[in-house]
Scaffold this motif. Structure first.
Motif, PDB file in Angstrom:
ATOM      1  N   SER A  15      40.220  38.179  33.791  1.00 41.50           N
ATOM      2  CA  SER A  15      40.053  39.271  32.818  1.00 41.50           C
ATOM      3  C   SER A  15      38.641  39.252  32.232  1.00 41.50           C
ATOM      4  O   SER A  15      38.039  40.316  32.022  1.00 41.50           O
ATOM      5  CB  SER A  15      41.108  39.205  31.714  1.00 41.50           C
ATOM      6  N   SER A  68      38.816  47.461  31.761  1.00 40.15           N
ATOM      7  CA  SER A  68      39.828  46.401  31.673  1.00 40.15           C
ATOM      8  C   SER A  68      41.200  46.988  31.360  1.00 40.15           C
ATOM      9  O   SER A  68      42.207  46.578  31.956  1.00 40.15           O
ATOM     10  CB  SER A  68      39.438  45.376  30.609  1.00 40.15           C
ATOM     11  N   GLY A  72      44.523  46.924  33.670  1.00 46.91           N
ATOM     12  CA  GLY A  72      45.802  46.473  33.128  1.00 46.91           C
ATOM     13  C   GLY A  72      46.915  47.479  33.332  1.00 46.91           C
ATOM     14  O   GLY A  72      48.048  47.109  33.643  1.00 46.91           O
ATOM     15  N   CYS A  88      44.150  42.018  30.205  1.00 46.49           N
ATOM     16  CA  CYS A  88      43.372  43.246  30.433  1.00 46.49           C
ATOM     17  C   CYS A  88      43.722  44.305  29.382  1.00 46.49           C
ATOM     18  O   CYS A  88      42.835  44.950  28.825  1.00 46.49           O
ATOM     19  CB  CYS A  88      43.617  43.784  31.847  1.00 46.49           C
TER      20      CYS A  88
END
Length: 122
Positions: A15, A68, A72, A88
């Motif tokens: 991440s 991010s 996710g 994320c």
């Protein structure tokens, strides 16, 4: 327990890599020469020569949490990627001005709006 710990550490590293690589790639796209530095064991930071371009600063700061979060959302729901998905998605907090990304985002927006207001008044 060891498997969970390994997944946990790997998820943190992945991440962080997604986050910092997003900053790095956006800076390259905008014509900067960014560098990645390690600050501690698991903390990385992207640096570049700030050219005082508020739109560029906004884009470089915002891309990492946004990308991010998108990663996710796109990750499948499953036990093997659950931690990575959570890390994320937790990047939504990086949009808040209590974080360095959020602070740059807020200051860039304020500066952009001030410049527009000043242009209209002249």
């Amino acid at each position: 327990m060891i498997v969970f710990l390994a997944k946990f550490i790997l998820s943190i590293i992945l991440s962080l890599m997604i986050h910092e690589l997003s900053h790095f790639l956006m800076a390259i796209v905008l014509g900067y020469q960014p560098h990645i530095h390690r600050d501690g064991i698991l903390n990385f930071a992207v640096t570049y020569h700030n050219q005082q371009n508020d739109k560029h600063n906004l884009m470089i700061a915002a891309i990492a949490p946004v990308m991010s979060i998108i990663v996710g959302i796109l990750l499948p729901n499953g036990q093997n990627v659950l931690l990575l998905k959570l890390f994320c998605l937790s990047n939504i907090f990086n949009l808040l001005p209590v974080t360095s990304d959020g602070e740059v985002i807020l200051l860039s927006i304020i500066n952009i709006l001030r410049k527009r207001r000043n242009e209209k008044s002249h």
